[in-house]
Scaffold this active site. Sequence first.
Site, PDB file in Angstrom:
ATOM      1  N   ASP A   1       0.827  -1.208   0.000  1.00 32.00           N
ATOM      2  CA  ASP A   1       0.000   0.000   0.000  1.00 32.00           C
ATOM      3  C   ASP A   1       0.867   1.267   0.000  1.00 32.00           C
ATOM      4  OD1 ASP A   1      -1.455  -2.214   0.811  1.00 32.00           O
ATOM      5  OD2 ASP A   1      -2.627  -1.150   2.307  1.00 32.00           O
TER       6      ASP A   1
ATOM      7  N   GLU B   1      -7.931 -10.602  -3.985  1.00 30.95           N
ATOM      8  CA  GLU B   1      -7.670 -11.727  -3.085  1.00 30.95           C
ATOM      9  C   GLU B   1      -8.843 -12.703  -2.999  1.00 30.95           C
ATOM     10  OE1 GLU B   1      -4.471  -9.429  -0.190  1.00 30.95           O
ATOM     11  OE2 GLU B   1      -6.607  -9.446   0.338  1.00 30.95           O
TER      12      GLU B   1
ATOM     13  N   LYS C   1     -12.514  -8.291  -5.375  1.00 29.82           N
ATOM     14  CA  LYS C   1     -12.433  -7.544  -4.121  1.00 29.82           C
ATOM     15  C   LYS C   1     -12.018  -6.090  -4.355  1.00 29.82           C
ATOM     16  CE  LYS C   1     -10.058  -7.753   0.365  1.00 29.82           C
ATOM     17  NZ  LYS C   1      -8.915  -8.336   1.093  1.00 29.82           N
ATOM     18  N   GLN C   2     -11.081  -5.890  -5.257  1.00 36.89           N
ATOM     19  CA  GLN C   2     -10.573  -4.545  -5.551  1.00 36.89           C
ATOM     20  C   GLN C   2     -10.021  -4.548  -6.966  1.00 36.89           C
ATOM     21  OE1 GLN C   2      -7.401  -5.218  -2.464  1.00 36.89           O
ATOM     22  NE2 GLN C   2      -6.178  -4.010  -3.867  1.00 36.89           N
TER      23      GLN C   2
END
Length: 768
Positions: free
Chosen positions: A360, A490, A602-603
């Site tokens: 991140d 994920e 998820k993203q």
Amino acid sequence: MNQDYIKAHPWSIIEEGFDSEQVESSESLFSLGNGAMGQRANFEEHYSGETFQGSYIAGVYYPDKTRVGWWKNGYPEYFAKVLNAPNWIGIDILVNDVSLDLNTCKKVEHFRRELNMKEGWYKRSFVATLPNDWEVAVDVTRFLSLDLDETGAIQYNLQVLNSDAEVIMVPYLDGGIKNKDTNWDDKFWNITNVTSKGKRAFVESHTMKTNFSVCTFMQSELYIDGAKSDAEPTTKKDDTSVGHSYIIELSKDETLTLIKFGGYTVDRNHPKDRLLQAANTVLDEAIQLGFDALLQKQKDAWAKIWEMSDITIEGDVEAQQGIRFNIFQLNQTYLGKDSRLNIGPKGFTGEKYGGSTYWDTEAYCLPFYMATKNQEVAWNLLKYRYNHLEKAIENAEKLGFSNGAALYPMVTMNGEECHNEWEITFEEIHRNGAIAFAIYNYHRFTGDYSYIPKMGLEVLIGIARFWHQRVNFSEEKQQYVMLGVTGPNEYENNVNNNWYTNYLAKWCIEYALEQLKVVQESYPEDYKRIIQKTDLAQLETEDWAKVAGNMYFPYSEKHDVFLQQDGFLDKKMVKVQDLDKSERPINQKWSWDRILRSPYIKQADVLQGFYFFEDHFSQEELERHFDFYEPFTVHESSLSPCVHSIQAAKLGRMEQAYTFYLRTSRLDLDDYNKEVKEGLHITSMAGTWMSIVEGFGGMRVLDGQLYFAPKIPDQWQSYSFKINFRNQIITVHISADGNSFEITGNEPLTIQVNEKPVKLIPGETVKA
């Protein structure tokens, strides 16, 4: 239904009315930090209800032994835990021998707390009726000093409202604490000395295994109606704690004030045998300044931070509150002073994720710090990874790689991998690419190439070696493939040929080869040193180039899109909008088996690649991929809405971009994921900043020049922000009526606005 008890305010987080169900959530939301330490917003006085005690010291951790049912070769030995440190804020209060405890009070009225983000302080006030019917009014102000960053300060005011009473105040230190998330109930701290001298007290301790030495300290002074009290405390002490008990006969409506200074000195910053001396020095400085002067310094320090980092929004208070909350928490977590430190996903607000460093930092946080601080702060973030290069090589060796191949950890405190979920530890290897991209991004934004010959090229070589060894050559495809990986999504584990990972690998190798040429030509002494140190040969780099030039990318001719991975279309392709709402969020309602067999994302995964490398693809390609993947995205990662907001804005879909922005900016304030009590999502907060500056503002750096393509949501009248671009401060103001730009400095600068050149001259406001 999201939580809605936080009042909308442009500069403060405000809660009104006491609700025990909200205590743990508010402990997260009202957290304090100063880069060196932090704490959840626990009450100073005793609280017997549900609470999540949390005080944390930057860089101090414990290697909690990995707990798994089946050990695998290469598994990390431990999961690093940010440690719940000795508690210095505690103040026990008794009124006529009955404890002040909001959980047992007959009534709690006029309860209010405020986190003032503009000035960096936290205030709480209430009127409570104790079980013995005594009424007290309390007003508490607390802050963690940015100037004296080993120190925090508390001003605790108390009045008895119905009649005179005996009040006992006991400021204390408590070293007998535990982490909420311990695997084995290990003892994390060893208390070596508990001492009291006058109105000062100290708890000396060290962490088990890692052996960080810490001195927790405090000093308190009492005042009655502003006049210093001559009351002398009695000392209460045991093996792990020490308190100073003051007994005061308090008249009705008199104000009893306790000023308490406390904090930590740590052997990361002082010699181990001088921590007590250092604590006394810090207390001397704090006492000499006094609470009011130290608070004024706090206000001045935050004013300086906001001068550069503030984003103003007119016409939308919730959006304004959201972005300032994000910027405030980022600055509370990391200020860039110490290259040994980094940014944990929860910062100082909780224990989930261990307080460690993830990808991140490079993917989301670096742009914020590059643009709102000086260049040195971003340099320190990059230096952190260079300092851990040898550990990254060790991490790769544990998994069977050789010849200096480097795999940076998914989770780390000291460069060593300490994440213990196999599908992430072994397979979420795209984090290597984020490290390389950060080096590229730093040079692109700052124009400073010096990091690459000094440090960065060694990192790029280690990463390129890893990718070269990680691929397989497929005889069937006659291309290089990447098997058994987990991409950013994920909700897909152990897949083959994740497009994002393959694309990153190709780019990393090509970028490393490019930089080898530049350094060879322009920095021959550095090149010679690096080649000797890494033992890099031409044959090896030729092999790299073969891999990069023949990488396989899964593609769907039918949909004309890159596929997230092989077999993605074999799933039952039901869009998120067609899921029953009762099944959301799927990470709480579905089994993991069901999630892994679903198409749900998820993203951003493929779209993460389109975000990093948007200049590699056309607008039409972005639109096609966005329209294909976003409908399957559940956005159950805090890192998801910001990337989608930026891309929706680029596509001109402002209502969608605004919705995503509001979600990322108020993720914690509105508790979208129903988990804010575990701590805040610090690293995704940098994505919130990006969604305004890069999304709505359209800021890019291309060929060394700053570009803007401004857009504004219908909900806003205007917004503005500042960018530190190559040591020149550009102020950008966007409104529905037009855009204006200013530059601070001595030199003019030409920028591009909507693909037209605009010359900025110091002292002039240019409309464009």
